[in-house]
Write a protein that holds these residues in place. Structure first.
Motif, PDB file in Angstrom:
ATOM      1  N   ASP A  36       0.797  -1.182  -0.060  1.00  0.00           N
ATOM      2  CA  ASP A  36      -0.037  -0.014  -0.154  1.00  0.00           C
ATOM      3  C   ASP A  36       0.861   1.334   0.042  1.00  0.00           C
ATOM      4  OD1 ASP A  36      -1.961  -1.549   0.250  1.00  0.00           O
ATOM      5  OD2 ASP A  36      -2.977  -0.943   1.905  1.00  0.00           O
ATOM      6  N   ASP A  37       0.111   2.425  -0.381  1.00  0.00           N
ATOM      7  CA  ASP A  37       0.424   3.612  -0.121  1.00  0.00           C
ATOM      8  C   ASP A  37       1.447   4.072  -1.205  1.00  0.00           C
ATOM      9  OD1 ASP A  37      -0.816   3.343   2.183  1.00  0.00           O
ATOM     10  OD2 ASP A  37       0.482   3.971   3.402  1.00  0.00           O
ATOM     11  N   HIS A  97      -6.330   3.301  -3.718  1.00  0.00           N
ATOM     12  CA  HIS A  97      -6.143   3.544  -2.170  1.00  0.00           C
ATOM     13  C   HIS A  97      -6.343   4.855  -1.786  1.00  0.00           C
ATOM     14  CE1 HIS A  97      -4.932   2.101   1.620  1.00  0.00           C
ATOM     15  NE2 HIS A  97      -3.566   2.906   1.713  1.00  0.00           N
ATOM     16  N   HIS A 101      -5.494   9.683   0.904  1.00  0.00           N
ATOM     17  CA  HIS A 101      -5.293   8.692   2.138  1.00  0.00           C
ATOM     18  C   HIS A 101      -5.883   9.351   3.279  1.00  0.00           C
ATOM     19  CE1 HIS A 101      -3.074   5.640   4.799  1.00  0.00           C
ATOM     20  NE2 HIS A 101      -2.757   5.094   3.568  1.00  0.00           N
ATOM     21  N   PRO A 136      -7.649   3.190   3.207  1.00  0.00           N
ATOM     22  CA  PRO A 136      -6.687   3.708   4.317  1.00  0.00           C
ATOM     23  C   PRO A 136      -6.869   3.360   5.665  1.00  0.00           C
ATOM     24  CG  PRO A 136      -7.250   5.373   2.595  1.00  0.00           C
ATOM     25  CD  PRO A 136      -8.464   4.604   2.404  1.00  0.00           C
ATOM     26  N   HIS A 226       3.822  -2.430   3.166  1.00  0.00           N
ATOM     27  CA  HIS A 226       3.757  -0.966   2.428  1.00  0.00           C
ATOM     28  C   HIS A 226       4.993  -0.742   1.526  1.00  0.00           C
ATOM     29  CE1 HIS A 226       1.189  -0.680   5.745  1.00  0.00           C
ATOM     30  NE2 HIS A 226       0.299   0.618   5.045  1.00  0.00           N
TER      31      HIS A 226
HETATM   32 ZN   LIG Z   1      -2.421   3.144   3.466  1.00  0.00          ZN
END
Ligand SMILES: [Zn+2]
Length: 306
Positions: A36-37, A97, A101, A136, A226
């Motif tokens: 993620d991110d 995503h 966030h 998120p 992540h």
């Molecule tokens: Zn995230």
């Protein structure tokens, strides 16, 4: 304690697995990596380009096709867009995503859905983007009404929720590593590697045990990590350790397609693992989270001097 519904769900899960990963033992431990991110704010000792190259090479090492859940505002630079494009070029999935966030429970439904839509617009410029979405902070609303409205909004955009069944607390581990690297760019990384690798294997097996308690057989786990410096350095070590521990990697697009994951969760997620929500619904007494990693592992890292 396996009720009839659990049995039916496990049979469905097994069917999903055997289609996608032939020639594996019928009770194998299976996961896909979801990352993620894609934050780009830290590059001490490892450039963003090298971090990303190491991550992609780690997936190649075990023949895995992962899914990246991208927050668009984090990757809007040319360098960030190159990272996203490199994932597609290497055969991985790119998923939504949100653009900023945000926490859903602190945002109106309308604003939150607009944030998802903005990111979908951004990602539509990346050929190969799929139809999955992750909230998120695993925060899908402050109450049932908002959760239902958000899931309806996702459906109207053609998006499908992607829960998490193995969380790793890597976001906290990397924050400690980053603080150390800021103080001393030449710090010894090996103790961080050893701590992180052991954590991932321990937590994967903890959640696999909880899935088995609920009657799932070879549930295609969705593991959350992540895109950070920690994984830039150590993802390969983690994946090889998991493989050595008997885990099989299922391509993320196949694991994400597991129908069980697409239903409205039985309760607001509020940061929790999908298996916790299902276990609570079944009234199960779930085993305690490993004490070593309580409070995101703070005390353990303190004691180890990390
Ligand atoms: Zn995230």
């Amino acid at each position: 304690m396996i009720d009839r519904r659990s049995f039916l769900l496990s049979a469905a899960a097994l069917a999903a697995c055997s289609r996608a990963v032939p020639n594996i033992p019928p009770d194998a431990k299976i996961m896909a990596i979801t990352m993620d991110d894609f934050t780009q704010s830290f590059d001490v000792g490892l450039s963003l380009e090298d971090r990303n190259a190491n991550i992609l090479n780690a997936f190649d090492e075990v023949g895995h096709k992962a899914a990246g859940f991208v927050t668009g505002s984090f990757v809007k630079s040319d360098a960030g867009q190159k990272v996203v494009e490199s994932w597609i070029a290497r055969g991985h999935e790119i998923s939504n995503h949100t653009w900023t966030h945000a926490h859903a429970n602190e945002t109106s439904t309308e604003v939150f859905l607009a944030d998802i839509a903005r990111n979908q617009d951004f990602l539509s410029g990346v050929p190969g983007t799929n139809a999955y979405f992750r909230f998120p902070f695993l925060d899908d609303g402050k109450d049932r009404a908002q959760q239902v409205a958000l899931f309806e909004g996702l459906e109207s955009m053609g998006l499908i929720n992607a829960p998490v069944t193995i969380g790793t607390i890597d976001w906290y581990t990397t924050s400690r590593l980053e603080a150390r690297l800021r103080d001393d760019p030449n710090t010894d990384l090996a103790p961080y590697r050893d701590y992180y690798v052991e954590m991932c294997v321990t937590l994967a097996n903890y959640w696999e045990n909880i899935s088995k308690m609920q009657g799932y057989v070879s549930l295609p786990h969705l593991t959350l990590v992540h895109h950070n410096v920690l994984n830039g350095h150590f993802l390969k070590d983690v994946l090889l350790a998991l493989k050595g521990d008997g885990w099989y990697f299922m391509d993320a697009k196949d694991a994400l397609s597991t129908a069980l994951y697409h239903d409205l969760p039985p309760n607001i997620t509020n940061g929790r693992n999908w298996l916790t929500l299902q276990g609570n619904k079944r009234g199960l007494d779930l085993p305690d989270f490993p004490k070593k990693y309580w409070n995101t592992g703070r005390k353990t890292m303190d004691a180890l001097g990390l």
